[in-house]
Design a protein around this motif. Structure first.
Motif, PDB file in Angstrom:
ATOM      1  N   UNK A  57     -45.547 -22.236  42.075  1.00  0.00           N
ATOM      2  CA  UNK A  57     -45.653 -21.036  41.233  1.00  0.00           C
ATOM      3  C   UNK A  57     -44.633 -21.009  40.108  1.00  0.00           C
ATOM      4  N   UNK A  58     -43.427 -21.481  40.382  1.00  0.00           N
ATOM      5  CA  UNK A  58     -42.407 -21.501  39.328  1.00  0.00           C
ATOM      6  C   UNK A  58     -42.809 -22.420  38.192  1.00  0.00           C
ATOM      7  N   UNK A  59     -43.323 -23.604  38.540  1.00  0.00           N
ATOM      8  CA  UNK A  59     -43.777 -24.538  37.496  1.00  0.00           C
ATOM      9  C   UNK A  59     -44.914 -23.918  36.688  1.00  0.00           C
ATOM     10  N   UNK A  60     -45.841 -23.250  37.400  1.00  0.00           N
ATOM     11  CA  UNK A  60     -46.973 -22.616  36.712  1.00  0.00           C
ATOM     12  C   UNK A  60     -46.482 -21.569  35.705  1.00  0.00           C
ATOM     13  N   UNK A  61     -45.584 -20.706  36.141  1.00  0.00           N
ATOM     14  CA  UNK A  61     -45.106 -19.644  35.242  1.00  0.00           C
ATOM     15  C   UNK A  61     -44.234 -20.192  34.123  1.00  0.00           C
ATOM     16  N   UNK A  62     -43.483 -21.255  34.402  1.00  0.00           N
ATOM     17  CA  UNK A  62     -42.688 -21.866  33.340  1.00  0.00           C
ATOM     18  C   UNK A  62     -43.583 -22.409  32.234  1.00  0.00           C
ATOM     19  N   UNK A  63     -44.677 -23.058  32.637  1.00  0.00           N
ATOM     20  CA  UNK A  63     -45.620 -23.587  31.631  1.00  0.00           C
ATOM     21  C   UNK A  63     -46.343 -22.436  30.945  1.00  0.00           C
ATOM     22  N   UNK A  64     -46.770 -21.443  31.739  1.00  0.00           N
ATOM     23  CA  UNK A  64     -47.544 -20.320  31.190  1.00  0.00           C
ATOM     24  C   UNK A  64     -46.780 -19.572  30.116  1.00  0.00           C
ATOM     25  N   UNK A  65     -45.496 -19.384  30.302  1.00  0.00           N
ATOM     26  CA  UNK A  65     -44.692 -18.611  29.354  1.00  0.00           C
ATOM     27  C   UNK A  65     -43.920 -19.503  28.379  1.00  0.00           C
ATOM     28  N   UNK A  66     -44.345 -20.735  28.250  1.00  0.00           N
ATOM     29  CA  UNK A  66     -43.710 -21.646  27.297  1.00  0.00           C
ATOM     30  C   UNK A  66     -44.682 -21.960  26.157  1.00  0.00           C
ATOM     31  N   UNK A  67     -44.556 -21.300  24.993  1.00  0.00           N
ATOM     32  CA  UNK A  67     -45.467 -21.569  23.863  1.00  0.00           C
ATOM     33  C   UNK A  67     -45.547 -23.042  23.479  1.00  0.00           C
ATOM     34  N   UNK A  68     -44.414 -23.773  23.383  1.00  0.00           N
ATOM     35  CA  UNK A  68     -44.535 -25.194  23.020  1.00  0.00           C
ATOM     36  C   UNK A  68     -45.353 -25.985  24.038  1.00  0.00           C
ATOM     37  N   UNK A  69     -45.169 -25.682  25.327  1.00  0.00           N
ATOM     38  CA  UNK A  69     -45.920 -26.408  26.348  1.00  0.00           C
ATOM     39  C   UNK A  69     -47.409 -26.103  26.247  1.00  0.00           C
ATOM     40  N   UNK A  70     -47.769 -24.839  26.064  1.00  0.00           N
ATOM     41  CA  UNK A  70     -49.179 -24.469  25.985  1.00  0.00           C
ATOM     42  C   UNK A  70     -49.834 -25.061  24.748  1.00  0.00           C
ATOM     43  N   UNK A  71     -49.174 -24.985  23.610  1.00  0.00           N
ATOM     44  CA  UNK A  71     -49.718 -25.578  22.378  1.00  0.00           C
ATOM     45  C   UNK A  71     -49.846 -27.087  22.547  1.00  0.00           C
ATOM     46  N   UNK A  72     -48.867 -27.713  23.187  1.00  0.00           N
ATOM     47  CA  UNK A  72     -48.930 -29.159  23.402  1.00  0.00           C
ATOM     48  C   UNK A  72     -50.097 -29.554  24.288  1.00  0.00           C
ATOM     49  N   UNK A 118     -49.645 -19.901  21.648  1.00  0.00           N
ATOM     50  CA  UNK A 118     -48.957 -20.048  22.926  1.00  0.00           C
ATOM     51  C   UNK A 118     -48.306 -18.776  23.410  1.00  0.00           C
ATOM     52  N   UNK A 119     -48.484 -17.664  22.675  1.00  0.00           N
ATOM     53  CA  UNK A 119     -47.874 -16.388  23.067  1.00  0.00           C
ATOM     54  C   UNK A 119     -48.878 -15.431  23.698  1.00  0.00           C
ATOM     55  N   UNK A 120     -50.167 -15.757  23.615  1.00  0.00           N
ATOM     56  CA  UNK A 120     -51.199 -14.877  24.182  1.00  0.00           C
ATOM     57  C   UNK A 120     -51.383 -15.233  25.656  1.00  0.00           C
ATOM     58  N   UNK A 121     -51.019 -14.315  26.548  1.00  0.00           N
ATOM     59  CA  UNK A 121     -51.043 -14.597  27.981  1.00  0.00           C
ATOM     60  C   UNK A 121     -52.450 -14.866  28.486  1.00  0.00           C
ATOM     61  N   UNK A 122     -53.449 -14.133  27.960  1.00  0.00           N
ATOM     62  CA  UNK A 122     -54.819 -14.319  28.432  1.00  0.00           C
ATOM     63  C   UNK A 122     -55.345 -15.700  28.042  1.00  0.00           C
ATOM     64  N   UNK A 123     -55.059 -16.132  26.819  1.00  0.00           N
ATOM     65  CA  UNK A 123     -55.504 -17.456  26.373  1.00  0.00           C
ATOM     66  C   UNK A 123     -54.753 -18.547  27.136  1.00  0.00           C
ATOM     67  N   UNK A 124     -53.437 -18.366  27.328  1.00  0.00           N
ATOM     68  CA  UNK A 124     -52.653 -19.364  28.060  1.00  0.00           C
ATOM     69  C   UNK A 124     -53.145 -19.529  29.496  1.00  0.00           C
ATOM     70  N   UNK A 125     -53.347 -18.396  30.171  1.00  0.00           N
ATOM     71  CA  UNK A 125     -53.801 -18.480  31.563  1.00  0.00           C
ATOM     72  C   UNK A 125     -55.209 -19.059  31.638  1.00  0.00           C
TER      73      UNK A 125
END
Length: 638
Positions: free
Chosen positions: A270-285, A390-397
């Protein structure tokens, strides 16, 4: 008049009266009115006048600083007695003997021979073995350190300027015309640091007297012959402090932190999931990698246009009910009258496209991916990147859910299935069954890795924590709070005395041992009967209150000397032989007079030794002595 000065040891504060008005507790040996004082008056006469018994109280904390302060006070008191030409003897128990040594060393530094000091007696005294710090800066107090560093600032600024000028090839600001300015500036910049160094070095030398060979030699010559050490061969304080440097106290097991750190593996995923979810660079990448490496690799503009037209036809066929329908492109289309025929026509065109483009499913997935995550309202998102940046939580999730469902199912073989029904079933089966299985395996692997790291971290941390805890416990046990010195052990003689006299003869030592053993047996029985009371007491007993309530510290040899009549008579024998003192008629008629005289002669006539208590291999009793010393570091009172 002749005087006996009694100096108590660590933790031995004045006896307080009971607040409930009950009879006061027994006075300690060094206090006025104690059994020891009474016997000194009974057994010893002053050759000229009255015998005076003077207690010398001090703070009593296990602090080398306080002991030295008390030594300075004692020096002033002895100077008053010297001015009266009054003979006197000193008695110091435990670290009270250390105070005597400090006072005599101070007198030697001031070249005072103390002619009227007839004998100084130490009882069970562990003299600290100290080592001076090598560098002056480490020996200074905090205030002196600050002053010393401040005095060096001008020199530091000059050195930095010289280095910057020479290394940077910059224009020289000083000394172009007259190079001697460099030398003069350097000398003037060094002058404050040199001056303060000389002053602080002089002050430092005056505070560490035991490291001046001239002073220690003078102390040994003036006072060494007048010293009488009385200590039991199994004195816990001497043996414990002497062997403490070699003791390895394991407070932290190697695996003490493994279970706590490994517990993190439960929440790692869960920690890894939330770290990626709330990381704009990671989501955009992630989005860019999928788009570039997977979907753009299968892109075909012609196939995409054909699929768009075919999709419009599907929308019309599904939603049409005889009325005009608007397609995704916004164009109005009149639906067909025969919907079944329209569906048949759609299937035929679809099959034709699949025959023309074998990777049509992959192209269609790329269109769907871009429409979901790179377009909004049919238009590309700003900068052509992931919508929301990478800042939109719905799109990231949604993107992460897409990765572990759609992408994973296709990566595990959905693309190879020709039957569309099987393909859809596989797309559902993978997220529901295989994804949890994969995540479970990943979680187990993470647990193994974390457990290995935890084992390593715990082992390193335990070594580090044991090291600093050992150092702190030993520092506290020694009372090593002086600046610039490190306690490295304990001796049964002052550092300025070359040889130790032997311990107490076996005859008197056995009597003291029997006394402390008897006290221990009584205390253990009392404690055993009180275990239930301690368990259910309100408020609950803490460790220190339980020990202070049910144990008396007479269980230790170190605290039992003055409770033994034969030992008190041995001290009276030693003082009565000194100039200015004499044994009383009552003492000479005492049955123990001859025996104590023999004990004293055995001690005084034996050759001295340079051996230290730590020179021999420790035994079980020594281990108990170390435990007693360590335990005493956390006691507020004996």
């Amino acid at each position: 008049m002749a005087t006996i000065i009694a100096v108590h040891g660590t933790f031995a504060g004045p006896t307080a009266a009971n607040p409930d008005g009950s009879p006061p507790p027994e006075l300690q040996w060094w206090e006025k009115g104690s059994v020891f004082e009474k016997e000194m008056h009974d057994f010893i006469d002053a050759r000229d006048g009255e015998l005076n018994f003077v207690p010398f109280p001090w703070a009593g904390d296990n602090s080398e600083t306080q002991r030295r302060d008390a030594g300075e006070r004692l020096t002033r008191f002895m100077r008053e007695l010297e001015a009266k030409s009054e003979p006197y003897c000193l008695i110091g128990h435990s670290h009270g003997g250390s105070i005597l040594s400090d006072a005599l060393l101070e007198s030697a530094a001031r070249k005072r021979p103390l002619a009227n000091l007839k004998r100084w007696i130490t009882v069970g005294t562990p003299f600290l073995k100290l080592r001076k710090e090598v560098f002056l800066l480490t020996r200074l107090s905090l205030m002196r350190k600050v002053i010393f560093v401040a005095s060096m600032m001008l020199l530091l600024m000059f050195i930095v300027y010289v280095l910057a000028t020479q290394l940077g090839n910059e224009r020289t600001l000083f000394g172009n015309t007259f190079p001697r300015v460099w030398i003069a500036t350097g000398v003037l910049a060094s002058l404050p640091a040199l001056t303060f160094y000389i002053v602080l070095h002089w002050l430092d030398s005056r505070s560490l007297l035991s490291y001046h060979s001239r002073i220690t030699r003078r102390a040994k010559n003036n006072f060494g012959a007048r010293w009488l050490p009385l200590s039991h061969p199994e004195d816990e304080a001497i043996q414990g402090l002497a062997l403490l440097p070699d003791a390895r106290l394991e407070f932290f097991d190697k695996s003490f932190a493994v279970s706590s750190i490994t517990l993190l593996s439960v929440i790692t995923l869960p920690m890894i999931y939330f770290l990626i979810l709330f990381s704009p660079p990671a989501m955009v990448g992630i989005a860019e990698w999928l788009k570039t490496e997977i979907y753009d690799a299968n892109a075909s503009p012609e196939a995409e246009a054909a699929l768009a037209a075919l999709r419009n036809q599907l929308v019309v066929a599904r939603k049409g009910d005889g009325q005009e329908v608007t397609t995704e492109s916004g164009a109005p289309v009149q639906p067909p009258q025969d919907r079944k025929a329209a569906w048949q026509q759609y299937r035929e065109k679809r099959e034709a496209l699949e025959a023309q483009y074998p990777n049509l499913d992959a192209i269609e997935r790329g269109i769907r991916f871009k429409r979901r995550f790179f377009e909004a309202g049919g238009q590309p998102c700003p900068s052509g990147t992931l919508c929301g940046g990478g800042h939109d939580l719905s799109i990231n999730s949604g993107l992460l859910l897409h990765v572990v469902t759609d992408e994973l199912s296709w990566a595990l073989g959905a693309a190879d299935l020709q039957d569309r029904r099987k393909r859809w079933f596989w797309s559902l089966f993978v997220p529901a069954i295989i994804v949890p299985a994969i995540l479970g395996v990943v979680a187990l692997l993470l647990m193994v890795v974390i457990q290995a790291l935890a084992t390593f971290i715990s082992a390193v941390a335990s070594k580090f924590l044991n090291g600093i805890t050992n150092a702190e416990v030993k520092r506290a046990a020694y009372g090593n709070d002086t600046a610039g010195e490190v306690a490295i052990g304990a001796l049964d003689r002052p550092m300025w005395v070359e040889k130790s006299l032997p311990r107490l003869p076996a005859a008197v030592a056995d009597i003291i041992t029997d006394y402390s053993n008897a006290a221990a047996s009584l205390s253990i029985a009392k404690f055993r009967r009180a275990i239930g009371q301690i368990r259910f007491a309100v408020p609950s007993h803490t460790a220190d209150t339980a020990i202070s309530t049910y144990f008396t510290w007479k269980e230790l040899v170190h605290a039992s000397y003055f409770d033994v009549p034969e030992f008190r008579k041995l001290i009276a024998q030693a003082i009565s032989r000194s100039e200015g003192f004499a044994p009383s008629e009552r003492f000479t008629a005492d049955p123990d007079f001859t025996r104590t005289a023999e004990w004293l002669s055995e001690i005084e006539n034996a050759p001295g030794t340079t051996d230290e208590p730590s020179d021999r291999d420790p035994g079980p009793k020594d281990s108990k002595a170390v435990a007693a010393v360590v335990g005493s570091t956390v006691k507020a009172s004996p």
